[in-house]
Enzyme design. Structure first.
Site, PDB file in Angstrom:
ATOM      1  N   THR A  59     -17.625 -76.100 -22.191  1.00 57.52           N
ATOM      2  CA  THR A  59     -16.177 -75.926 -22.048  1.00 57.52           C
ATOM      3  C   THR A  59     -15.441 -76.793 -23.058  1.00 57.52           C
ATOM      4  O   THR A  59     -14.533 -76.331 -23.751  1.00 57.52           O
ATOM      5  CB  THR A  59     -15.736 -76.244 -20.606  1.00 57.52           C
ATOM      6  OG1 THR A  59     -16.533 -75.461 -19.715  1.00 57.52           O
ATOM      7  CG2 THR A  59     -14.276 -75.898 -20.391  1.00 57.52           C
ATOM      8  N   LYS A  87     -10.080 -97.695 -16.020  1.00 58.00           N
ATOM      9  CA  LYS A  87      -9.395 -98.964 -15.712  1.00 58.00           C
ATOM     10  C   LYS A  87      -8.465 -98.819 -14.516  1.00 58.00           C
ATOM     11  O   LYS A  87      -7.736 -99.740 -14.177  1.00 58.00           O
ATOM     12  CB  LYS A  87      -8.558 -99.412 -16.914  1.00 58.00           C
ATOM     13  CG  LYS A  87      -9.341 -99.685 -18.177  1.00 58.00           C
ATOM     14  CD  LYS A  87      -8.365-100.195 -19.248  1.00 58.00           C
ATOM     15  CE  LYS A  87      -9.026-100.302 -20.610  1.00 58.00           C
ATOM     16  NZ  LYS A  87      -8.015-100.523 -21.660  1.00 58.00           N
ATOM     17  N   ARG A 108     -10.305 -81.487 -17.631  1.00 53.92           N
ATOM     18  CA  ARG A 108     -11.354 -81.350 -16.600  1.00 53.92           C
ATOM     19  C   ARG A 108     -11.349 -82.620 -15.779  1.00 53.92           C
ATOM     20  O   ARG A 108     -11.329 -83.731 -16.331  1.00 53.92           O
ATOM     21  CB  ARG A 108     -12.731 -81.137 -17.224  1.00 53.92           C
ATOM     22  CG  ARG A 108     -13.834 -81.212 -16.168  1.00 53.92           C
ATOM     23  CD  ARG A 108     -15.155 -80.720 -16.655  1.00 53.92           C
ATOM     24  NE  ARG A 108     -15.155 -79.279 -16.800  1.00 53.92           N
ATOM     25  CZ  ARG A 108     -16.245 -78.556 -17.049  1.00 53.92           C
ATOM     26  NH1 ARG A 108     -17.404 -79.171 -17.204  1.00 53.92           N
ATOM     27  NH2 ARG A 108     -16.174 -77.251 -17.168  1.00 53.92           N
TER      28      ARG A 108
HETATM   29  C1  NCD Z   1     -19.591 -74.706 -14.931  1.00 51.64           C
HETATM   30  C2  NCD Z   1     -18.640 -75.755 -14.422  1.00 51.64           C
HETATM   31  O1  NCD Z   1     -18.458 -76.801 -15.048  1.00 51.64           O
HETATM   32  O2  NCD Z   1     -18.063 -75.495 -13.370  1.00 51.64           O
HETATM   33  N1  NCD Z   1     -19.969 -74.929 -16.259  1.00 51.64           N
HETATM   34  C3  NCD Z   1     -19.170 -74.445 -17.248  1.00 51.64           C
HETATM   35  O3  NCD Z   1     -18.014 -74.788 -17.359  1.00 51.64           O
HETATM   36  N2  NCD Z   1     -19.699 -73.513 -18.047  1.00 51.64           N
HETATM   37  C4  NCD Z   1     -20.730 -74.434 -14.038  1.00 51.64           C
HETATM   38  C5  NCD Z   1     -21.582 -75.568 -13.586  1.00 51.64           C
HETATM   39  O4  NCD Z   1     -21.390 -76.726 -13.972  1.00 51.64           O
HETATM   40  O5  NCD Z   1     -22.509 -75.294 -12.826  1.00 51.64           O
END
Ligand code: NCD
Length: 309
Positions: A59, A87, A108
């Protein structure tokens, strides 16, 4: 006319059919540009901040590659331990700071709802690259793009989602997106990892046929697409429970032999042991093509939210 200009990308259920079509068409055009060797300057002068406070390979790299392919720049936090979150900085303060540096932000984060919180803190577009066990909308858009490429259309397909349906954000988002299409589902999971009841209910309220079963074999015989997922170890409070469940489903040649002819095998990756590596040679094994599709789809999203596509 559909537009994503100045929008956040937070959840897969935020899109209507026209917006999904716009994303798919834009991605297709970018894919053709790339195949033709075109050097693009669509995002010239724009900077993407990519904040990954949870592990990622595909990603993050595909968002950053997408931005670079569009002629934009990237600043990145790839390791939460090296960011000020370690921190004790709040997400709000991190986002207020980063909005001063970048034109758009990919996030994320381990907590459900983090992308919404980030979006509330800034007017700059936020793209949710996974919020804990919540949503992963850009993944499901590339999943849909893959289904359309592999199968021609999503309509009329029977799709099996298998593995950790409780904690897997990719399957939560994919169900939301496929609600816009005429599909049937099999949900295959051990009892402890079933699809959340509210998602199953949402489907039945819409009149979409869902069969929940523990038998992958039963589902495979009827399915056009198998979407396999990893048991999400990082979401288990008890490591012993993970150990019990980790081998729940493994797609091997013997099982594939019992599947519907021409079945497409997908997986968001990373794979741990859910798909035997000898399946990689099967023509319908689409998971690495699926990962590559992340580039044009994320190019489309980046360009659309800043109004440059
Ligand atoms: C997924 C995630 O991070 O949710 N991976 C991704 O983004 N391709 C799936 C996973 O981690 O199993």
């Amino acid at each position: 006319m559909a537009t994503l200009h100045n929008q956040d990308i937070l959840r897969a259920d935020q899109f209507n059919k026209e917006e999904v079509a716009l994303i798919m068409d834009t991605a297709r055009a970018f894919e053709q540009d790339l195949q033709g060797g075109k050097v693009l300057n669509t995002m010239n002068g724009q900077i993407l901040a990519s904040l990954f406070l949870e592990p990622s390979t595909r990603t993050r790299l595909s968002f950053e590659t997408a931005m670079l392919r569009l002629g934009g720049g990237v600043v990145t936090v790839a390791d939460p331990k090296t960011s000020s979150a370690a921190k004790g900085e709040s997400l709000h303060d991190t986002i207020k700071t980063v909005e001063g540096y970048a034109d758009l932000i990919v996030l994320r984060h381990p907590q459900i709802g983090a992308a919404e919180q980030a979006a509330a803190a800034t007017d700059k577009p936020i793209l949710n690259a996974g919020d804990g066990a919540g949503q992963h909308p850009t993944q499901s858009l590339l999943d849909l793009y893959t289904i359309k490429k592999e199968k021609g259309t999503a309509d009329g397909l029977t799709i099996t989602l298998a593995g950790d349906l409780k904690n897997g954000r990719t399957v939560h988002s994919l169900v939301d997106l496929l609600l816009l299409f005429d599909v049937k589902f099999y949900f295959v999971a051990p009892p402890a990892l079933r699809m959340p009841a509210e998602i199953v209910e949402k489907l039945s309220n819409k009149g979409i046929e869902v069969t929940e079963t523990e038998s992958l074999e039963q589902a495979l015989a009827a399915s056009d697409v198998l979407y396999m997922t990893r048991i999400q170890r990082e979401r288990f409070a008890d490591p012993a429970e993970y150990e019990c469940l980790k081998g729940s489903y493994v797609l091997n040649q013997a099982l594939l032999d019992k599947a519907k002819e021409g079945i497409t095998i997908m997986h968001p990756l990373p794979r741990v042991n859910e798909i035997a590596t000898d399946i990689d040679d099967y023509a319908g094994a689409a998971y690495f093509r699926q990962a590559a599709n992340g580039i044009p789809v994320r190019m489309a999203l980046l360009a659309l939210v800043v109004g440059r596509a």
